[in-house]
Design an enzyme around this catalytic site. Structure first.
Site, PDB file in Angstrom:
ATOM      1  CD  GLU A  67      -2.874  -1.215   2.366  1.00 46.12           C
ATOM      2  OE1 GLU A  67      -2.786  -0.314   3.224  1.00 46.12           O
ATOM      3  OE2 GLU A  67      -3.680  -2.155   2.457  1.00 46.12           O
ATOM      4  CD  GLU A 174      -4.488  -8.081   2.220  1.00 41.49           C
ATOM      5  OE1 GLU A 174      -5.416  -7.447   2.784  1.00 41.49           O
ATOM      6  OE2 GLU A 174      -3.340  -7.634   2.108  1.00 41.49           O
TER       7      GLU A 174
END
Length: 265
Positions: A67, A174
């Site tokens: 991220e 995820e």
């Protein structure tokens, strides 16, 4: 012992970092400058070496950087202490150090909302640049926290193909599927028809993933069953049932959508 494959998540993130890492030996916050940059990068190298060398025989793939993108910035980079003190050098150093510590490991950049056009363009730019400069990156990790309505299987397919065209592997890292399509709706009890719809959504997504064979090597779920999921407290506290097994650990339509769609209601 049980021949499970294990991924390492994550070597570098902008959250859950101890405050001392960005302070000097006297506890004073570091200011941008060459000395501060080198201090932070050396701490990063030490961290990655120690973690990766300890687990490299058990872990086959690492989410090296997580991220780092902010699509609202002109250069696409999230303004974090890593960035403020090292520019983008922390990304290069993270991948290079991970490769040194685990020469056989697969190294991924990992991020969310990879089907969103602007975010995806930023990630394609980042991954393409790393590849072009010879930074050791093997693949793109797509978190894939999807919901009952978004994104479409077609959008997922398009995204995977775009990264594959860069010459990198893809993994879903995820995966879960919220039963809501916004951040305010709340069910006292999730309607049966929503649970069934979720099963068909999982079916359609996995059909798309199977059609991408050769471009995607793994799907990892963000949890096993609905009794333990982060979505019960994020983005608000509410009942959410995003996984393949229910709160009693029994197979749901979501499970059959993945494994044997003919058993869907």
């Amino acid at each position: 012992e049980n021949k499970f494959k294990m991924r390492g998540h994550t070597l570098l993130w902008h959250e859950q970092v101890p405050a001392w890492l960005f302070r000097d030996k006297d506890g004073v916050a570091l200011e941008p400058g060459e000395d501060s940059k080198q201090m932070v990068l050396e701490r990063l190298r030490t961290h990655i070496r120690q973690v990766v060398e300890r687990y490299k025989d058990a872990v086959y793939a690492w989410d090296v950087v997580n991220e780092a993108i902010d699509p609202n910035m002109p250069d696409c980079m999230r303004r974090t202490p890593w960035y403020n003190l090292t520019g983008t050098e922390f990304i290069d150093v993270a991948f290079q150090t991970a490769r040194e510590a685990a020469p056989e490991g697969k190294l991924y950049y990992n991020d969310y909302d990879t089907t969103s056009f602007r975010r995806r363009e930023c990630m394609l730019r980042l991954v393409g640049d790393l590849k072009a400069r010879g930074i050791p990156i093997d693949g793109m990790g797509h978190q894939m926290h999807v919901n009952i309505a978004y994104p479409t299987p077609e959008a997922i397919t398009e995204t995977i193909n775009l990264f594959a065209d860069l010459g990198v592997d893809n993994e879903i890292t995820e995966l879960d599927m919220s039963v809501y399509n916004n951040s305010t709706q709340v069910y006292g009890a999730v309607p049966d028809e929503v649970i069934v719809r979720q099963g068909y959504r999982y079916r359609d997504i996995f059909e798309a993933l199977r059609n991408l064979k050769g471009k995607i090597t793994n799907v990892t779920f963000w949890g096993l069953a609905d009794d333990n999921t982060w979505l019960k407290t994020f983005p608000i506290t509410r009942l959410d049932l995003p996984l393949l097994f229910d709160e009693r650990l029994q197979a749901k339509p979501a499970y059959w959508g993945v494994v044997e769609p003919s058993r869907l209601p």
